[in-house]
Write an enzyme that holds these catalytic residues in place. Structure first.
Site, PDB file in Angstrom:
ATOM      1  N   THR A  75       0.821  -1.213   0.000  1.00 22.85           N
ATOM      2  CA  THR A  75       0.000   0.000   0.000  1.00 22.85           C
ATOM      3  C   THR A  75       0.853   1.261   0.000  1.00 22.85           C
ATOM      4  O   THR A  75       0.499   2.272  -0.601  1.00 22.85           O
ATOM      5  CB  THR A  75      -0.938  -0.018   1.232  1.00 22.85           C
ATOM      6  OG1 THR A  75      -1.752  -1.173   1.121  1.00 22.85           O
ATOM      7  CG2 THR A  75      -1.814   1.195   1.315  1.00 22.85           C
ATOM      8  N   THR A 104       1.685  -4.593   4.217  1.00 24.83           N
ATOM      9  CA  THR A 104       1.510  -4.898   5.641  1.00 24.83           C
ATOM     10  C   THR A 104       0.938  -6.295   5.896  1.00 24.83           C
ATOM     11  O   THR A 104       1.131  -6.853   6.963  1.00 24.83           O
ATOM     12  CB  THR A 104       0.570  -3.868   6.311  1.00 24.83           C
ATOM     13  OG1 THR A 104      -0.684  -3.891   5.629  1.00 24.83           O
ATOM     14  CG2 THR A 104       1.152  -2.480   6.267  1.00 24.83           C
ATOM     15  N   ASP A 105       0.228  -6.841   4.912  1.00 23.20           N
ATOM     16  CA  ASP A 105      -0.510  -8.087   5.177  1.00 23.20           C
ATOM     17  C   ASP A 105       0.383  -9.246   5.616  1.00 23.20           C
ATOM     18  O   ASP A 105       0.016 -10.013   6.506  1.00 23.20           O
ATOM     19  CB  ASP A 105      -1.318  -8.506   3.939  1.00 23.20           C
ATOM     20  CG  ASP A 105      -2.518  -7.597   3.720  1.00 23.20           C
ATOM     21  OD1 ASP A 105      -2.784  -6.747   4.588  1.00 23.20           O
ATOM     22  OD2 ASP A 105      -3.185  -7.741   2.682  1.00 23.20           O
ATOM     23  N   LYS A 152       0.029  -8.243  12.619  1.00 24.38           N
ATOM     24  CA  LYS A 152      -0.999  -7.304  12.154  1.00 24.38           C
ATOM     25  C   LYS A 152      -2.307  -7.749  12.808  1.00 24.38           C
ATOM     26  O   LYS A 152      -2.751  -8.872  12.593  1.00 24.38           O
ATOM     27  CB  LYS A 152      -1.104  -7.359  10.633  1.00 24.38           C
ATOM     28  CG  LYS A 152      -2.050  -6.341  10.067  1.00 24.38           C
ATOM     29  CD  LYS A 152      -2.027  -6.293   8.541  1.00 24.38           C
ATOM     30  CE  LYS A 152      -2.993  -5.220   8.049  1.00 24.38           C
ATOM     31  NZ  LYS A 152      -3.045  -5.103   6.597  1.00 24.38           N
TER      32      LYS A 152
END
Ligand code: ASP
Length: 352
Positions: free
Chosen positions: A12, A87-88, A166
């Site tokens: 992202t 980030t995933d 996360k």
């Protein structure tokens, strides 16, 4: 000025809205990112390179090895490396780099964003600036994750690579430490506050890559499970079980409704004879304790590993792949040893 290399992998942070599809895609290059956040050049001397422009969901062991090799090259000539990353699956990559880069004596920080860089509310700028400030103003070495501490644009936290997950799908402070605490707090002006950092001894940097051909599984326990779901793992090299609670699977036949559970137990037993099988807990907080209930004891008896550990399932997954690649003969002993900070043999009272 300290020299910092920024290696871009996408996510992202590197994304913008694609007006054709209306969705967000990783498109910005390393040059675009630097021109969007010119402050970075005032903090450290930057060299940047584009490794990939991808969503981290698509990454695999090959990307971890590639990234580690690129970091290895960069470290010959820089004081630290910032990796921009989706980030995933950032916590998988952070764990992989922690294991692969043995003896690391410089800072490596993974930085992502929950809102793409073309949005006013983007967290990309602060996360990148804080990472650069932290490298500039601290003597930290090792792998860390640098992300927003809270909802506001005040501080970032430097989080331990192998103890972080996360835990929110969209909030900017999505990353939380599990069973441990953050390494440091840092702000955009360079104020660094160490919270929990014990320096290890410096080693000699060595690349210990993951065998890209390995197949490691990760399966979550749940009600109404079928033994056939486990069967495919007979052909794998290792398996992580994400048990419920203290480390449980539906393996007990207690009535006519539960005959499948016996088959599930037999299947796990069959697999443990072939490959290392490690229990973790989907609770995340706390540790596995298979001594408490009888089925847990059965699992220990058939050779399921992981008892008493507080390793995150994703970290155990990466660690198992890394051990199978580099310490094949000692997997069963080393899985329970704290190699990179992934296991707390004692969990601080506040997390119990
Ligand atoms: N799917 C994206 C990724 O992990 C999400 C993000 O970057 O935050 O690459």
């Amino acid at each position: 000025m300290k020299k910092v290399s920024i290696l871009h992998t996408g996510g992202t942070l590197s994304s913008k809205v694609d007006y054709k599809t209306g969705g967000v895609v990783a498109k910005y290059t390393d040059k675009d990112i630097l021109s969007m956040f010119p402050e970075l050049r005032e903090i450290v001397k930057i060299k940047s390179r584009l490794i990939r422009n991808m969503s981290s969901d698509d990454m695999n062991f090959k990307h971890y090895n590639l990234l580690a090799k690129e970091i290895f090259k960069e470290l010959k000539n820089s004081d630290g490396v910032i990796i921009t990353h989706g980030t995933d699956t950032m916590h998988y990559s952070a764990a992989a780099l922690s294991f692969i880069l043995e003896g690391l004596d410089k800072p490596i920080l993974l930085v992502g964003a929950q809102r793409s860089s073309d949005r006013g509310s983007s967290d990309a700028g602060l996360n990148l600036i804080c990472a650069a400030q932290f490298i500039k103003n601290s003597d930290f070495f090792g792998v860390g994750i640098c992300m927003h501490e809270g909802m506001s644009d005040e501080n970032c936290l430097i989080l331990p690579a192998v103890k972080t997950r996360k835990l929110h799908s969209s909030r900017r402070d999505a990353f939380k430490v599990v069973n441990d605490s953050a390494i440091a707090r840092v702000n955009r002006y360079g104020k660094v506050e160490f919270l929990n950092y014990t320096k290890r001894e410096k080693g000699k940097l060595e690349l210990k890559l993951i065998n890209e051909k390995l197949k490691v599984g990760l399966i979550k326990s749940r009600p109404n499970m079928f033994a056939t779901e486990l069967k495919i793992y007979e052909k794998y090299d290792g398996l992580i079980l994400e048990g419920t609670g203290l480390g449980h699977f539906p393996i007990t036949k207690i009535d006519n409704f539960t005959s499948e559970n016996k088959r599930t137990f037999d299947e796990i037993k069959k697999i443990t004879k072939k490959i290392p099988v490690v229990m973790t807990t989907q609770c995340l907080f706390g540790r596995v304790n298979m001594n408490v209930y009888s089925p847990g004891r059965e699992l220990i008896k058939i050779g399921v590993l992981g008892n008493q550990l507080d390793m995150l399932p994703e970290v155990a997954y990466v660690k198992l792949a890394w051990l199978l690649s580099n310490h094949k003969k000692e997997v069963r002993e080393l899985i329970g040893e704290n190699l990179r900070g992934e296991i707390n043999h004692r969990i601080k009272d506040e997390f119990l």
